[in-house]
Design an enzyme around this catalytic site. Structure first.
Site, PDB file in Angstrom:
ATOM      1  N   GLU A  55       1.109  -1.135  -0.170  1.00  0.00           N
ATOM      2  CA  GLU A  55      -0.093  -0.071  -0.042  1.00  0.00           C
ATOM      3  C   GLU A  55       0.810   1.132  -0.045  1.00  0.00           C
ATOM      4  O   GLU A  55       1.523   1.424   0.843  1.00  0.00           O
ATOM      5  CB  GLU A  55      -0.913   0.055   1.094  1.00  0.00           C
ATOM      6  CG  GLU A  55      -1.795   1.169   1.454  1.00  0.00           C
ATOM      7  CD  GLU A  55      -2.396   1.460   2.756  1.00  0.00           C
ATOM      8  OE1 GLU A  55      -2.970   0.163   3.169  1.00  0.00           O
ATOM      9  OE2 GLU A  55      -2.618   2.469   3.197  1.00  0.00           O
ATOM     10  N   ARG A  59       0.838  10.350  -0.059  1.00  0.00           N
ATOM     11  CA  ARG A  59       1.247  11.476   1.019  1.00  0.00           C
ATOM     12  C   ARG A  59       2.474  12.087   0.397  1.00  0.00           C
ATOM     13  O   ARG A  59       3.091  13.299   0.786  1.00  0.00           O
ATOM     14  CB  ARG A  59       1.548  10.943   2.381  1.00  0.00           C
ATOM     15  CG  ARG A  59       0.680  10.606   3.166  1.00  0.00           C
ATOM     16  CD  ARG A  59       1.279  10.441   4.773  1.00  0.00           C
ATOM     17  NE  ARG A  59       0.970   9.112   5.315  1.00  0.00           N
ATOM     18  CZ  ARG A  59       1.749   8.688   6.400  1.00  0.00           C
ATOM     19  NH1 ARG A  59       2.490   9.526   6.844  1.00  0.00           N
ATOM     20  NH2 ARG A  59       1.279   7.577   6.965  1.00  0.00           N
ATOM     21  N   THR A  83      -4.191   6.533   1.966  1.00  0.00           N
ATOM     22  CA  THR A  83      -4.472   7.828   2.221  1.00  0.00           C
ATOM     23  C   THR A  83      -5.456   8.418   1.181  1.00  0.00           C
ATOM     24  O   THR A  83      -5.137   9.583   0.551  1.00  0.00           O
ATOM     25  CB  THR A  83      -2.855   8.672   2.143  1.00  0.00           C
ATOM     26  OG1 THR A  83      -1.884   8.089   2.527  1.00  0.00           O
ATOM     27  CG2 THR A  83      -2.965   9.975   2.932  1.00  0.00           C
ATOM     28  N   LYS A 143     -10.815  -0.601   7.525  1.00  0.00           N
ATOM     29  CA  LYS A 143      -9.703  -0.292   8.294  1.00  0.00           C
ATOM     30  C   LYS A 143      -9.914   0.288   9.565  1.00  0.00           C
ATOM     31  O   LYS A 143     -10.980   0.939   9.841  1.00  0.00           O
ATOM     32  CB  LYS A 143      -8.885   0.726   7.405  1.00  0.00           C
ATOM     33  CG  LYS A 143      -7.783   1.376   8.224  1.00  0.00           C
ATOM     34  CD  LYS A 143      -6.791   2.283   7.197  1.00  0.00           C
ATOM     35  CE  LYS A 143      -5.450   2.903   7.897  1.00  0.00           C
ATOM     36  NZ  LYS A 143      -4.717   3.497   6.857  1.00  0.00           N
TER      37      LYS A 143
HETATM   38  O1  LIG Z   1      -1.352   7.675   5.402  1.00  0.00           O
HETATM   39  C1  LIG Z   1      -2.396   6.992   5.429  1.00  0.00           C
HETATM   40  O2  LIG Z   1      -2.920   6.176   4.548  1.00  0.00           O
HETATM   41  C2  LIG Z   1      -2.897   6.420   6.796  1.00  0.00           C
HETATM   42  O3  LIG Z   1      -3.988   6.289   6.985  1.00  0.00           O
HETATM   43  C3  LIG Z   1      -1.637   6.243   7.789  1.00  0.00           C
HETATM   44  C4  LIG Z   1      -0.976   5.176   7.700  1.00  0.00           C
HETATM   45  O4  LIG Z   1      -2.019   3.853   7.618  1.00  0.00           O
HETATM   46  C5  LIG Z   1      -0.263   4.850   8.993  1.00  0.00           C
HETATM   47  O5  LIG Z   1       0.583   6.036   8.922  1.00  0.00           O
HETATM   48  C6  LIG Z   1       0.544   3.594   8.986  1.00  0.00           C
HETATM   49  O6  LIG Z   1       0.821   3.383  10.198  1.00  0.00           O
HETATM   50  P1  LIG Z   1       2.093   3.149  11.072  1.00  0.00           P
HETATM   51  O7  LIG Z   1       2.522   1.932  10.733  1.00  0.00           O
HETATM   52  O8  LIG Z   1       1.891   3.662  12.439  1.00  0.00           O
HETATM   53  O9  LIG Z   1       2.896   4.176   9.956  1.00  0.00           O
END
Ligand SMILES: O=C(O)C(=O)C[C@H](O)[C@H](O)COP(=O)(O)O
Length: 222
Positions: A55, A59, A83, A143
């Site tokens: 995925e 960003r 995102t 999610k």
């Molecule tokens: O940007 C996106 O699509 C989001 O919704 C957030 C991500 O799913 C998280 O940033 C992943 O989580 P971490 O493993 O804590 O880094």
């Protein structure tokens, strides 16, 4: 691209029709990519480690091009876009080659657009009411974000009895150490996380490290 695809791989069996996004792998690697040249090598490293799903978060400026590069050059992986925060991003992600979509939260407009996209998707939820709204719209897979900050595995466990139809991919703050407590829950199919692709490993081109982390994560489903 820095990694030409001179070896022709068979297309991913996952691309032959994804039944349930939550049943593909125990851990969905969530990747924040700053350098387009890293897209294909990181995808190949994840496949080598036994996780043929990626995925890409939308960003960074290169994210859509990275999805396109992976879709073209690494047919054995299922590539999706994360995102997805506005309805407009749905078409852009699918046009780039995204084969699934993930959103951090859900609005009626976004849900409608994702449902009409023709690819599987995981709408983001963090509360009981949000999960109920997604169920009411006809979708059972979602999610759970931000997982750790929203109550973690204890919170999700509490949803299993009142909302038995809902199945979650918790993401946000999850680590290799905490993932098993989520995966043990009856309403969790997989978890998502960025810990498989540390920024330092990407910067250094340490693909063996990515493969090793993926292998460890893939084993959580054994
Ligand atoms: O940007 C996106 O699509 C989001 O919704 C957030 C991500 O799913 C998280 O940033 C992943 O989580 P971490 O493993 O804590 O880094």
């Amino acid at each position: 691209m820095s990694s030409p695809s001179d070896v022709q791989s068979p297309p991913s069996p996952l691309r032959e029709g994804v039944g349930s996004l939550l049943s593909l792998v125990p851990v969905v690697p969530v990747v924040v990519l700053d350098d387009l040249d890293h897209a294909v090598p990181v995808a190949r490293a994840l496949v080598a480690g036994g996780l043929p799903v990626i995925e890409l978060t939308l960003r960074t400026p290169v994210a859509l091009d990275a999805i396109a590069a992976i879709a073209a050059d690494v047919p054995e992986i299922l590539v999706g876009a994360g995102t997805i925060t506005s309805p407009e991003l749905v078409a852009r992600a699918v046009e780039a080659g995204a084969q699934f979509l993930v959103s951090p939260g859900t609005t009626p407009g976004l849900l409608g657009e994702m449902a009409g996209s023709g690819v599987p998707f995981l709408p983001g939820t963090a509360t009981v009411s949000e999960a109920m709204a997604v169920l009411e719209a006809g979708f059972s897979e979602m999610k759970f974000f931000p997982a750790e900050a929203s109550g973690g595995a204890a919170y999700l466990r509490s949803l299993a009895s009142p909302l038995p139809a809902a199945r979650f991919c918790p993401t946000g703050g999850i680590t290799a150490a905490s993932a098993p407590s989520y995966l043990a829950l009856p309403n969790v199919g997989c978890v998502g996380g960025s810990w498989l692709t540390p920024a330092a490993a990407l910067r250094d081109g340490d693909w063996d490290r990515v493969s090793a982390l993926a292998r460890e994560a893939a084993a959580l489903g054994a």
